[in-house]
Design an enzyme around this catalytic site. Sequence first.
Site, short mmCIF file in Angstrom:
data_model
loop_
_atom_site.label_atom_id
_atom_site.label_comp_id
_atom_site.label_asym_id
_atom_site.label_seq_id
_atom_site.Cartn_x
_atom_site.Cartn_y
_atom_site.Cartn_z
N GLU A 375 0.83 -1.21 0.00
CA GLU A 375 0.00 0.00 0.00
C GLU A 375 0.85 1.24 0.00
OE1 GLU A 375 -2.41 3.24 2.25
OE2 GLU A 375 -0.40 2.42 2.56
N GLU A 384 -4.50 -3.91 -7.54
CA GLU A 384 -4.35 -5.09 -8.41
C GLU A 384 -5.50 -6.07 -8.18
OE1 GLU A 384 -2.09 -4.90 -10.86
OE2 GLU A 384 -1.76 -2.94 -9.94
N ASP A 404 -7.15 1.37 8.39
CA ASP A 404 -5.70 1.38 8.17
C ASP A 404 -5.07 1.80 9.50
OD1 ASP A 404 -3.09 2.07 7.44
OD2 ASP A 404 -3.65 3.05 5.58
#
EC number: 3.4.11.-
Lengths: 699, 699
Positions: A375, A384, A404
Site C-alpha cells: 500500500e 491489483e 488502516d
Amino acid sequence: MQWTKVLGLGLGAAALLGLGIILGHFAIPKKANSPAPQDLDLEILETVMEQLDAHRIRENLRELSREPHLASSPRDEDLVQLLLQRWKDPESGLDSAEASTYEVLLSFPSQEQPNVVDIVGPTGGIIHSCHRTEENVTGEQGGPDVVQPYAAYAPSGTPQAVNAAKHGIAGVLVYTDPADINDGLSSPDETFPNSWYLPPSGVERGSYYEYFGDPLTPYLPAVPSSFRVDLANVSGFPPIPTQPIGFQDARDLLCNLNGTLAPATWQGALGCHYRLGPGFRADGDFPADSQVNVSVYNRLELRNSSNVLGIIRGAVEPDRYVLYGNHRDSWVHGAVDPSSGTAILLELSRVLGTLLKKGTWRPRRSIVFASWGAEEFGLIGSTEFTEEFFNKLQERTVAYINVDISVFANATLRVQGTPPVQSVVFSATKEIRSPGPGDLSIYDNWIRYFNRSSPVYGLVPSLGSLGAGSDYAPFIHFLGISSMDIAYTYDRSKTSARIYPTYHTAFDTFDYVDKFLDPGFSSHQAVARTAGSVILRLSDSFFLPLKVSDYSETLRSFLQAAQQDLGALLEQHSISLGPLVTAVEKFEAEAAALGQRISTLQKGSPDPLQVRMLNDQLMLLERTFLNPRAFPEERYYSHVLWAPRTGSVVTFPGLSNACSRARDTASGSEAWAEVQRQLSIVVTALESAAATLRPVADL
Amino acid sequence: MQWTKVLGLGLGAAALLGLGIILGHFAIPKKANSPAPQDLDLEILETVMEQLDAHRIRENLRELSREPHLASSPRDEDLVQLLLQRWKDPESGLDSAEASTYEVLLSFPSQEQPNVVDIVGPTGGIIHSCHRTEENVTGEQGGPDVVQPYAAYAPSGTPQAVNAAKHGIAGVLVYTDPADINDGLSSPDETFPNSWYLPPSGVERGSYYEYFGDPLTPYLPAVPSSFRVDLANVSGFPPIPTQPIGFQDARDLLCNLNGTLAPATWQGALGCHYRLGPGFRADGDFPADSQVNVSVYNRLELRNSSNVLGIIRGAVEPDRYVLYGNHRDSWVHGAVDPSSGTAILLELSRVLGTLLKKGTWRPRRSIVFASWGAEEFGLIGSTEFTEEFFNKLQERTVAYINVDISVFANATLRVQGTPPVQSVVFSATKEIRSPGPGDLSIYDNWIRYFNRSSPVYGLVPSLGSLGAGSDYAPFIHFLGISSMDIAYTYDRSKTSARIYPTYHTAFDTFDYVDKFLDPGFSSHQAVARTAGSVILRLSDSFFLPLKVSDYSETLRSFLQAAQQDLGALLEQHSISLGPLVTAVEKFEAEAAALGQRISTLQKGSPDPLQVRMLNDQLMLLERTFLNPRAFPEERYYSHVLWAPRTGSVVTFPGLSNACSRARDTASGSEAWAEVQRQLSIVVTALESAAATLRPVADL
C-alpha cells in the site's frame, strides 16, 4: 524554496486518545424462533462486542510491529504466513484463506550507495553531511531492516545547487517542520521517547508516485504474464531527484540561507527566519558560495507482493460480499501505520472465526477479510485485486470497510465514507460506549468533535469524504463500491499536528503506541467494536442498512454551491443549471419513495427475493455514479461525485474543475464545451441513479 | 472506379420463402399443483404457439407498411401512437407502455433542391440526367412521402468529374449491380412486380455514418439538455458528396466509360465490359470529354425520434428483464425492413398481453418490448436507450432478442447470437414445426442449411456471430448483454442475392412480401413462434436457459486459430500463448463445474435465492468480456470476443488485428507492444469470466 510547499505529501490521513468499555444494551428485542428469514442477531452482536479484547489487540500489535516489514521484505512475507495461520486456525479461523501474489514495480534506496545530502564548500570538499539514518534512540532505529529514508519512485541523480534556478529546479529536499508536526516543539527532551513528538532526526518516508496501482500494469492485474508498459513510457514518477530529510538537517540548511524573506505562511518553527536564497548567508555556518549536493541512488525493482484473503461464506446470500481490509506493509516497524489496523483485523477475525468454528453463527452474506500488500508504494495490492476481480467485485460487493491507521489519537471517532454508509455507522456507534471517562456512546462523543447540521436529521456527526489516502480508493473511485474508513483521532484543540508525529519514520513503534497513542488500547477496542458492528450489520441484516436517500443531502449541497458560486458565471455563458436541478429533484423523490417502500415492507413478512431486489437497488446505487469516460486524464477515477476536485467551488468535481479552467476563456471555447460536457455527465449519472431507485418494472 | 467497391454498405443483413403450421407437441409433462417455484409452463407455451396467427401478422404488416414512415416523419409518429394504443389495450395490452423521445441529428435530402447526377457535355450543357426518383410501377413509388434516394450524412457539394483523379476523388456514386442483387437479371419483365428482383430504377438508400448512435451525443443520451459535440468536431461522416443511383443509370455511366478493363471481380451484369476510365469512350453515347456532375444537397437536421417501450411486469423477479425489440422507422414503406419484424412484435405482444389481461399468466421475470426509432440512420434509438439506462440494463437484463427483418426469404431459420443463447434457441426450435411441406421441426430444417460439427454435440445448426447490422449492436458490444437476432432466410442454392433485392428501395412494399417473400405468412409465423418460445423460456424458466459452457467451444476455436495461424509468428517475437491456454482451460473447467452444480440442484428442491445466485452468474457472464479500454478507437465496442475483426485470423479480434498490424514491424515496436497488451486484455477477461463462474464464496 519549493520544499516547504512539498509538505503534506504521502499516503496517510489524520487522529486522539481514549478508553472504552461497552455496556452492550440493545433496544430491539430478539425475534422469537420462527421461520423468519435470517436477520441481524442482536445477541450475536453483543457477544462480538464483548469478546473484542483490548489486550489481544495489544498483543497482535506487539507481534506485527516487532520488526520492520517493508513491502516484499522477508518479514512482510513472514506476516503473510502469520495471517494465513490465524485465518486457517481450526478453533478461530475462517472458512478459507489464501495468499495471492502480484509481481509489481517497487522502488528502494540502494544498499551499497546510500542517498546523500551534503554541503560542498567552494573548493569542492564536503563541509557538512545530512544524517543518513535516524538516531537510534530506542534501539529500534538501527539494524539492516530499517530502510534508509527515501522518496520512493524518485529518480536517481546527483543535482548540486542551492535553490539556484527558480525555474529549472534540479532536485527537491523535503522535510517536516516542527510547526506542522510537533506543535512547534523540536528539542530531544520534548520529543520521543519523552513525548509523542517526532525527534529531530526523524524523516518521513513516502511514495512520490502520482497515481496508484502497479506503475507498469495500469488497468491490468500485475500477474507475471500481464503486459507491462515500457519503463520509458511510465507516467506519474517524479521528474527529478528527491530526498526527504529530518528537521534537524533542514534547520542547518534553511537557517543558513540567504536572500529575501519567505512569505509568512512558509515560516516554521526551526527557530530562524526562513529565506528564499539563492546561496548561503555570509555570516552563517557555511561559506556563502557553498552548494548543496543531493545524490539519489534509488532503484526500481520488480518484486513479489502478496495480498492475503480470508473468507467467511454467507449462509443465505454467499454471493454478496462485505469486504473489510487493511494493508500489511509498513515503511519501518509501522506500529501505527498500518499495524494498529491489522491488530484489529486479526482480533475481529478471531472473534468471528471462533463463533463460526463453534457453529454458533454464520453470516447471511459472505465476509471477506483482506490484508493488502504494498500500500505504501501506492495502494498497489488493493488496486491489483480490483483489477483482477473487477466484474465480480462490482456485481457482488455490498460495501468496503477500511481500517488502516486505527488510532491516530484517542479523542474521538472519525469516519470518512460515502453517504449510504452514514446510517449504519450511526446505528453501530450509538450502541457502543466511548472510551474515556463518562458514559457517552461513541456517537455522542463523536458529535462533540465533528458535526454538522443536517436538514433531515438536525445535528449529527459529520463524515469526511474519501480521497485516495488508503486502500478504499480503488473500491470507491474505480469500482463504485460504497466505502468507509474508520479510525480514532485527535482533539484538535490539543494539537495541530498534521498527522501523528512519527508517521512513516523509524519511531513509529509498539512502545510509541503503548505509551503515548493509546495506553490500555481502549481506542483500538472502540474502533474494533465499531468496525465489527458495521460488518455484522452489513453482513447479517435482512434489509441492507445502506440508506441511499442520504445521498440527497450531498447532491442538494453540491447543487446549491453550483447555483450560488457558479450560477451567474454559467448564465453569462448561456449554460443552464435547470437539467441539474431536475435531476437532483428526481433523485430526491425516487430515494424517498424507495425508503417508503422499504419501510412498508419491513412491517410485513416480505419474500426473500423481494428483499434481495431492493437490496440490489441499494447496493448498486453507488455504481450509477461511475463514468469511465468522465475524467480521461485521471487514472482509475470515475466516480463523478468524488473524483479529485481542483476547482474552488465545493460541487460536482467535474463541473467545478471545468469551470475553474474555463473561467477566463471566451464563450465558445473548448473549455466551455468541457463545462457543458461535465454538466451532462453529472445529469446523466443522477438520472441513471434515479432510474435505478425506481420500482424495478418501471423504466 | 471506387463505386463498385462501395457495394454492401447499409445497415441491413440477409433471407427465403416458406409455409408453416405448428403441431405443438411437448414432451415434458406439466408439474402438479405444488408449492414449487414458478417455472416455465408448457401449457402456456403451447397456447402461445397456437395463438400466434399468420393472418394477424399479415394484417399488422399491411397497416405498418401502408405509408412510408421514415424516422421522425408524421407517419413514423402515427406508428408510435399505433404501438401505444396496442400496448395499452385493455384486452390485449401490456402492464404499461410509453414513448420516450430523443433529439437526434438526422440527414435528409433537400425538398427544394433534389440531389442530381448529370452528364455535362463539352459545352457545359446537360446531355443526360440520372433518375431522381424510382419508377412508379405499382403506384406506391410516387408521392411526397417517398424520400428521394440519398446517402444519409453524405455532405452536400457539387463535384464534377469522370473518375478524373485516382487520388483525390471528389465524389462517390453508389449502385447495386444486378449480379449482386438480382442473380444477374435486369429487364423490367424479369423484375418486380413480375418477380422479387429489383427493378432497373430501384435505388438502395442507406446511412453512411461510420459509427452508431446519435452523432452529436456519443456516450450520452440525446435528451434536449445533453451536451452536443460541435458539428465541426463530429467524426464518422463521409468526407465527400455521395449519391446512390439505380443500375439503369449506372449502366449509362459505366458502359460508356473509357480506359483499361476493370479487374474480373469488379465486372457485373450490366451487359458490357466495365472499364476504369478516365473519360468516356469516343464511340459511346456521350462526347468523350463529357463530365459527370454530382450535386448533393443533403441537410443535417435535429429531429425528435421516439422509442416505444412496453412492459409486462415479472411476478417473481420483476428486476430481471427479457428485452425484445425491433426498429420502427423505414426508408420508404419498409414492408420487409423493418415492418416484417414489427408485425411479429405486435402479434407476440397481443398474444402475451391477452393472457396477461385475462389473468391466465404473468411471467416470472419482466418482459420489455421495444420499438426503436431512427435505426436506419445508425441504430440511434436503441443506442440512446442503452446510454440513458446503461446501469440498470447492464445489471438486470437477461438477454436481448432482436427481430428486425423477420423474413428475408422462406427457406430456413437463421440465428445470429452469442454462445449462451444457442441452447435456448435449439430447445425452442426443436418443438416448432417448420413451414413448408414435410414434417420437419424448424431445428431439423435449419440444420440442413446452416450446420457445423460441434466437438460437444456433433452436428448442430450453426449460429452466426453478431456484427452491427441492427439494434442488437449496442446491447452486445456496449452493454455486454447476451443477444440474438432471429429471421427466416434464403436457400443459397437458389439465389446469390446479397440481400432481398428491394432492400431500402421504394419497392419494399406489402405486396412484395405478400406475393413473393412469404405468401401465406407462414415464415413470419415460424419466426414469431421461435421468438415467442425463446422469450417465454427466458422469462419463465426457474433456471435461466443460458448455457454459458457453450462459450468454451468458441474460446477453444479462437485459441486453436491463434496457435495455428499466429503461434509461430508470436514465438519469433518472444510472445507466449501459454497464459491464454491456461485461461481457456480455466474457463472450460469452471463452466463445466457450474453446469454440474446446476444439474445437481435441478434434481432437488432448490431455494429460490440459491437459483437466483446461479442465474446471476449465467446472466452476468457476458459482462465479464467487456473492457471499455480495449479498443479506444472503436466507439462503443468493448466486447473483447466480438469487436470488429480486421485481421485475417479468426481469433480474438484484438489479437488478430494487432498481429495484422505488427506483422511487418520489428520486435520491440509499439505494434508488438500492442499485441502483448491485447493478449493480456483477453487473458484478463477470460480469467475474470472463470472467476465469475466459480462458486460464489471462492475468490
